[in-house]
Design a protein around this motif. Sequence first.
Motif, PDB file in Angstrom:
ATOM      1  N   GLY A  73       0.811  -1.209   0.000  1.00 20.68           N
ATOM      2  CA  GLY A  73       0.000   0.000   0.000  1.00 20.68           C
ATOM      3  C   GLY A  73       0.844   1.258   0.000  1.00 20.68           C
ATOM      4  N   ALA A  74       0.173   2.367   0.211  1.00 24.14           N
ATOM      5  CA  ALA A  74       0.846   3.662   0.203  1.00 24.14           C
ATOM      6  C   ALA A  74       0.194   4.597   1.210  1.00 24.14           C
ATOM      7  N   THR A  75       0.968   5.563   1.666  1.00 24.53           N
ATOM      8  CA  THR A  75       0.492   6.580   2.594  1.00 24.53           C
ATOM      9  C   THR A  75       0.952   7.931   2.086  1.00 24.53           C
ATOM     10  N   LEU A  76       0.083   8.908   2.153  1.00 24.42           N
ATOM     11  CA  LEU A  76       0.426  10.269   1.759  1.00 24.42           C
ATOM     12  C   LEU A  76       0.455  11.130   3.014  1.00 24.42           C
ATOM     13  N   LEU A  77       1.622  11.711   3.279  1.00 25.56           N
ATOM     14  CA  LEU A  77       1.780  12.603   4.424  1.00 25.56           C
ATOM     15  C   LEU A  77       1.911  14.037   3.934  1.00 25.56           C
ATOM     16  N   ALA A  78       1.428  14.963   4.710  1.00 21.49           N
ATOM     17  CA  ALA A  78       1.601  16.383   4.405  1.00 21.49           C
ATOM     18  C   ALA A  78       2.414  16.997   5.535  1.00 21.49           C
ATOM     19  N   ALA A  79       3.480  17.687   5.175  1.00 23.99           N
ATOM     20  CA  ALA A  79       4.329  18.367   6.157  1.00 23.99           C
ATOM     21  C   ALA A  79       4.293  19.857   5.862  1.00 23.99           C
ATOM     22  N   ARG A  80       4.375  20.649   6.901  1.00 27.43           N
ATOM     23  CA  ARG A  80       4.390  22.094   6.688  1.00 27.43           C
ATOM     24  C   ARG A  80       5.610  22.471   5.846  1.00 27.43           C
ATOM     25  N   ALA A  81       5.381  23.182   4.773  1.00 28.22           N
ATOM     26  CA  ALA A  81       6.463  23.574   3.862  1.00 28.22           C
ATOM     27  C   ALA A  81       7.532  24.382   4.596  1.00 28.22           C
ATOM     28  N   ALA A  82       7.136  25.254   5.493  1.00 24.89           N
ATOM     29  CA  ALA A  82       8.105  26.070   6.240  1.00 24.89           C
ATOM     30  C   ALA A  82       9.019  25.177   7.082  1.00 24.89           C
ATOM     31  N   MET A  83       8.465  24.124   7.680  1.00 27.23           N
ATOM     32  CA  MET A  83       9.265  23.202   8.483  1.00 27.23           C
ATOM     33  C   MET A  83      10.276  22.459   7.606  1.00 27.23           C
ATOM     34  N   VAL A  84       9.832  22.003   6.434  1.00 26.50           N
ATOM     35  CA  VAL A  84      10.718  21.281   5.522  1.00 26.50           C
ATOM     36  C   VAL A  84      11.829  22.207   5.033  1.00 26.50           C
ATOM     37  N   MET A  85      11.482  23.423   4.665  1.00 26.99           N
ATOM     38  CA  MET A  85      12.491  24.381   4.185  1.00 26.99           C
ATOM     39  C   MET A  85      13.498  24.714   5.282  1.00 26.99           C
ATOM     40  N   ASP A  86      13.034  24.877   6.512  1.00 27.14           N
ATOM     41  CA  ASP A  86      13.945  25.140   7.633  1.00 27.14           C
ATOM     42  C   ASP A  86      14.888  23.953   7.849  1.00 27.14           C
ATOM     43  N   PHE A  87      14.348  22.742   7.794  1.00 28.37           N
ATOM     44  CA  PHE A  87      15.168  21.543   7.932  1.00 28.37           C
ATOM     45  C   PHE A  87      16.236  21.503   6.843  1.00 28.37           C
ATOM     46  N   LEU A  88      15.856  21.783   5.605  1.00 26.71           N
ATOM     47  CA  LEU A  88      16.809  21.759   4.502  1.00 26.71           C
ATOM     48  C   LEU A  88      17.889  22.826   4.667  1.00 26.71           C
TER      49      LEU A  88
END
Length: 118
Positions: A73-88
């Motif tokens: 199967g598969a799962t779709l997660l949504a993460a806050r874009a600001a959090m992802v950009m800060d992590f990067l």
Amino acid sequence: MPLPVELCYDVADPYAVRLSIGAPSTPSVDWVFARSHLLEGVRRPAGIGDVAVIPRHRCDPDAVRLLLRTRTGATLLAARAAMVMDFLRRSEALVPPGTEHHHVDLDRLIDSLTAGSE
């Protein structure tokens, strides 16, 4: 449904990021995938195989989506874009893209791959 999720970056494995998904009462499940997929995925769809990163969409401009696939199967997660950009940004401060090879300990890697083969 909200889930506790953590993105992790380790200079010892400079090409990868780890996504840990867990619930308070269960052990976490870790997905390891290329940091380059996450970097690319905030701008355009990226990744093949088990993990795909899908950028912000006009329907949900504040989220980056991660599609996690298994044989069952598969799962779709949504993460806050600001959090992802800060992590990067933080991972890039540790190891700028294109310099990952300077942080790989090839001797240690070869030792771990050949351990027990003598």
